[in-house]
Design an enzyme around this catalytic site. Structure first.
Site, mmCIF file in Angstrom:
data_model
loop_
_atom_site.group_PDB
_atom_site.id
_atom_site.type_symbol
_atom_site.label_atom_id
_atom_site.label_comp_id
_atom_site.label_asym_id
_atom_site.label_seq_id
_atom_site.Cartn_x
_atom_site.Cartn_y
_atom_site.Cartn_z
ATOM 1 C CE LYS A 182 -3.936 -2.130 2.202
ATOM 2 N NZ LYS A 182 -4.482 -2.613 3.476
ATOM 3 C CD GLN A 202 -3.683 -4.196 6.780
ATOM 4 O OE1 GLN A 202 -3.549 -3.259 5.995
ATOM 5 N NE2 GLN A 202 -4.280 -5.326 6.433
ATOM 6 C CG ASP A 261 -10.159 -0.157 4.834
ATOM 7 O OD1 ASP A 261 -9.950 -0.439 3.637
ATOM 8 O OD2 ASP A 261 -9.459 -0.570 5.770
#
Ligand code: NDP
Length: 288
Positions: A54, A98, A121
């Protein structure tokens, strides 16, 4: 008949190039680049790889990439304090927490603390609600990526019979919501569904998000149907470690009209959509 193979890597590269061009225009107009902060707690090896990828892709698109790697024993209060600092940081447009996290941290509470406008997200309940009622918001990246692939493959969604196998909050449910918004007729199947094969066989589009290697059989696919395989399963086969999807690809590819491979299908789209979400968040934040 052999299915058209949907090349997720190529589509993701195209999307990343579009995002990079828009990032350059954003920087010119606003004197700063969009910023993505990733928070990683602990040493989960797969998460470390994701976070590294990422970071690399974010920087390659010309965005600011900030990584906060915290030791596994970090307390929830410290994680929450970091999230609040990032919420208030004007350079940061997207915050990604995460998963998975060590057991002593309640991930729902951390996600709840993220400013929904920076929730790239799309996991915050505010964004889940906005998706469900048809408002604008930030929506989950793997579901968005699956729809981009269907569009790129020229699959008509309006009025189509779509079966989504899996109903998780992270994948199955948001995919179903996005499809409804596109006027598909959506069936969501799960572990209690009776005769899953028969349910799948009526679909013009099958989306598999289960987490069980090759569970969806070739003869569950209606000839010519599109198949999106979200599953990523690591298996031992012939003495080798392999990544396979939730669909029996070798059988399904002979029946389907279009299909995503694993790897190289939905996987690369997730990061591409994350970058696009970060850009969208930055654009909305400067225009308010
Ligand atoms: P979850 O484990 O959270 O959800 C799995 C879903 O599958 C559940 O709704 C479950 O039903 C259903 N299910 C389980 N067994 C069966 C069965 N025998 N028949 C029908 N349905 C079943 O997984 P996720 O949604 O998080 O992930 C799904 C897959 O997608 C995984 O392989 C994951 O690795 C992959 N993934 C890929 C990403 C990417 O970037 N490509 C990103 C995220 C996930 P029930 O609700 O009844 O228990």
């Amino acid at each position: 008949m052999t299915a058209k193979i949907i090349d997720g890597k190529a589509v993701a590269e195209k999307l990343n190039a579009e995002t990079a061009a828009k990032v350059a225009a954003f920087a010119k107009a606003h004197g700063r680049v969009p910023g993505l902060a990733v928070v990683l707690v602990g040493e989960d090896p797969a998460s470390q790889v994701y976070v590294r990828n990422k970071g690399r892709t974010t920087a390659a698109a010309g965005m600011l990439s900030v990584e906060h790697k915290l030791p596994a024993e970090t307390g929830e209060a410290d994680v929450l304090a970091l999230v609040r600092r990032l919420n208030d940081d004007p350079k940061i447009d997207g915050i990604l927490f995460q998963l998975p996290v060590p057991k002593h941290i309640n991930s729902d509470r951390v996600i709840d603390a993220i400013d929904p406008k920076k929730d790239v997200d799309g996991f915050h309940v505010v964004n889940a609600g906005r998706l469900a009622v048809g408002f604008d918001g930030l929506f989950p990246c793997t579901p968005l990526g699956s729809l981009v692939l269907l569009d790129e493959a020229g699959v008509k969604l309006e009025g189509a019979e779509v079966v989504v196998v899996g109903r998780s909050n992270l994948v199955g449910k948001p995919i179903a919501q996005l499809l409804l918004r596109r006027n598909a007729t959506v069936t969501v199947a799960h572990s209690r569904t009776r005769d899953l094969g028969a349910v799948c066989r009526r679909a013009d589009v099958v989306i598999a998000a289960v987490g069980r290697p090759r569970m969806i059989q070739g003869d569950w696919i209606k000839p010519g149907a599109a198949v999106i395989d979200v599953g990523i399963n690591r298996i031992e086969e012939g003495g080798k470690n392999r990544l396979v999807g939730d669909v029996d690809y070798d059988a399904a590819v002979k029946v389907a009209g279009a299909i995503t491979p694993v790897p190289g299908g939905v996987g690369p789209m997730t990061i591409a959509c994350l970058l696009r979400n970060t850009l969208i968040s930055a654009e909305r934040r400067v225009s308010k």
